[in-house]
Design an enzyme around this catalytic site. Structure first.
Site, mmCIF file in Angstrom:
data_model
loop_
_atom_site.group_PDB
_atom_site.id
_atom_site.type_symbol
_atom_site.label_atom_id
_atom_site.label_comp_id
_atom_site.label_asym_id
_atom_site.label_seq_id
_atom_site.Cartn_x
_atom_site.Cartn_y
_atom_site.Cartn_z
ATOM 1 N N THR A 86 0.859 -1.001 -0.061
ATOM 2 C CA THR A 86 0.085 0.237 -0.110
ATOM 3 C C THR A 86 0.820 1.217 -0.046
ATOM 4 O O THR A 86 1.409 1.730 -1.000
ATOM 5 C CB THR A 86 -1.094 -0.077 1.281
ATOM 6 N N LYS B 190 3.883 -6.882 4.101
ATOM 7 C CA LYS B 190 3.910 -5.522 3.631
ATOM 8 C C LYS B 190 3.495 -4.575 4.895
ATOM 9 O O LYS B 190 2.900 -5.401 5.895
ATOM 10 C CB LYS B 190 2.764 -5.189 2.653
ATOM 11 N N THR C 179 -1.271 -0.603 8.374
ATOM 12 C CA THR C 179 -1.888 -1.825 8.093
ATOM 13 C C THR C 179 -0.767 -3.027 7.537
ATOM 14 O O THR C 179 0.112 -2.584 6.842
ATOM 15 C CB THR C 179 -3.050 -1.772 6.968
ATOM 16 N N GLU D 278 6.398 5.006 7.362
ATOM 17 C CA GLU D 278 6.066 6.197 6.429
ATOM 18 C C GLU D 278 6.667 7.377 7.050
ATOM 19 O O GLU D 278 6.630 7.767 7.991
ATOM 20 C CB GLU D 278 4.383 6.134 6.727
ATOM 21 N N ASN E 256 -0.325 10.369 5.770
ATOM 22 C CA ASN E 256 -1.493 9.786 6.251
ATOM 23 C C ASN E 256 -2.710 10.747 6.356
ATOM 24 O O ASN E 256 -3.891 10.634 6.680
ATOM 25 C CB ASN E 256 -1.482 9.354 7.809
ATOM 26 N N THR F 39 -7.013 9.448 -0.595
ATOM 27 C CA THR F 39 -7.308 10.156 -1.689
ATOM 28 C C THR F 39 -6.617 9.457 -2.878
ATOM 29 O O THR F 39 -5.342 8.667 -2.692
ATOM 30 C CB THR F 39 -7.152 11.535 -1.774
#
Length: 391
Positions: free
Chosen positions: A140, A166, A177, A263, A386, A391
């Site tokens: 993702t 992942k 996730t 991230e 985040n 979007t």
């Protein structure tokens, strides 16, 4: 890998332009061990796969990215069942022989028309696909695919363990996730496979955090089909010990890759607590430090603010006597007996924090308890990623 085949297709589940629907298939009946999220809000595929994997066997795994199928009510469960039924039928399997996993946006119904169109090409592609395809399809916000391979031997027969994962955000597994799937052609006793996998997960995926969030979809599993032909590996044997060590090593490597791909992360940090009253206290203290937003932002800013670390230890719930605590950045003592080590330590500690990877060691000097937790810093990019994830 003997007896396993892989496939991935672009189904445009969230948007076109990437692989997002994948399949792992065992040519032989296989054993499975799995751990799932402890979040009380659980996605339909987690509920379904938890029930099916309880019998310790499976033949295939269907996984998608782009949509978590979480908080989707009865329709979400019916959609998960349909996806599984269509895939199992195309493979010539009973529904119960197939597990399902999903990752992506929470609260949106699956685009079933895209799944229906994607399943037959997915099955048809099993003779052409690779593990790398599956690893790419489950990403993702990941910036790279996470794959590890190990080799072992039992009774003179070689076997292999391959694993993918992942995860970059919403990472603090509690099982687990985050998704992770392992396959091995080793023959392994089912009860031992279950206990070994749970132990290996606890020392790897349950020892990482990016942002302290436990997903609705966390799933980790291992499928063993015995195609290598080795004597069955059992617990309490040298072969069992070697298999467990390989499992743990592979999972820990994947876990570290998840943290390194956190991230917006610019730092990879090991938080090691020793001298705790017991191991549980050590892990409690380590997680408190690893999840502290103030600590993580200090890492990002390369600010040698050890005070934020001792504060996190103090509120963690672990037994602490502040006059005993020692804190080090790599080999630099920042605080001893709970007191700042001085300006030279500040300068040296700042240099440590300028590295991409470093260790924070906290010695509570109370007992023999130890634990390590792996974490990242918290950067501007984490907020950016985040803030517009949907979007």
């Amino acid at each position: 890998m003997k007896g396993f085949r892989f496939s991935a297709v672009e189904a445009a589940i969230k948007k076109p332009g990437r692989l997002d629907l994948a399949l792992i298939f065992s040519d032989l009946p296989a054993k499975v061990a799995a751990v799932y999220t402890t979040n009380k809000v659980q996605a339909a595929p987690v509920i379904l796969s938890r029930e099916r994997s309880a019998n310790g066997s499976c033949r295939a795994l269907l996984v998608n990215s782009g949509n978590a199928n979480a908080c989707t009510g009865e329709q979400g469960m019916q959609d998960a069942l349909e996806c599984g039924r269509r895939t199992a039928e195309a493979l010539g399997l009973a529904d119960e022989e197939l597990l399902i996993a999903s990752t992506g946006v929470i609260g949106q119904q699956l685009p079933m028309d895209r799944f229906r169109k994607g399943i037959q090409p997915l099955v048809d592609g099993l003779d052409r696909g690779t593990l790398e395809d599956v690893a790419s399809a489950i990403m993702t916000t990941d910036t790279f695919a996470k794959i590890e391979r190990r080799e072992g031997e039992a009774g003179g027969t070689p076997y292999r363990i391959w694993g993918i994962a992942k995860g970059a955000g919403m990472i603090q597994p509690n099982m687990a996730t985050m998704l992770s799937f392992l396959v091995t052609d080793a023959a392994v006793d089912g009860a031992f496979l279950k206990s070994a996998f749970a132990e290996a997960v606890d020392g790897s995926y349950n020892a990482i955090t990016v942002d302290g969030d436990t997903s609705t979809n966390d799933t980790a599993l291992v499928i063993a089909n015995g195609a290598a032909g080795n004597p069955e590996i059992k617990g309490g044997t040298p072969e069992g010990g070697a298999f467990l060590a390989l499992l743990h090593d592979l999972l820990l490597s994947l876990a570290k890759l998840i943290v390194k791909d956190g991230e917006g992360a610019t730092k990879f940090v090991e938080i090691r607590v020793k001298g705790a009253a017991d191991n549980a206290d050590a892990k409690t203290a380590a997680l408190a430090v690893a999840n502290s937003l103030l600590v993580k932002t200090a890492f990002f800013g390369q600010d040698a603010n050890w005070g934020r670390i001792i504060a996190a230890v103090g509120y963690s719930g672990a037994r602490v006597e502040q006059e005993r605590v020692e804190i080090k950045f790599d080999d630099v003592v920042m605080a001893s007996s709970g007191i700042f080590a001085g300006g030279d330590a500040e300068a040296a500690g700042t240099l440590v924090l300028q590295q991409k990877e470093f260790m924070v060691t906290i010695d509570l000097k109370l007992g023999k308890g130890e634990a390590a937790v792996y974490t990242s810093d918290l950067s501007y990019d984490y907020v950016r990623i985040n803030a517009d994830y949907r979007t």
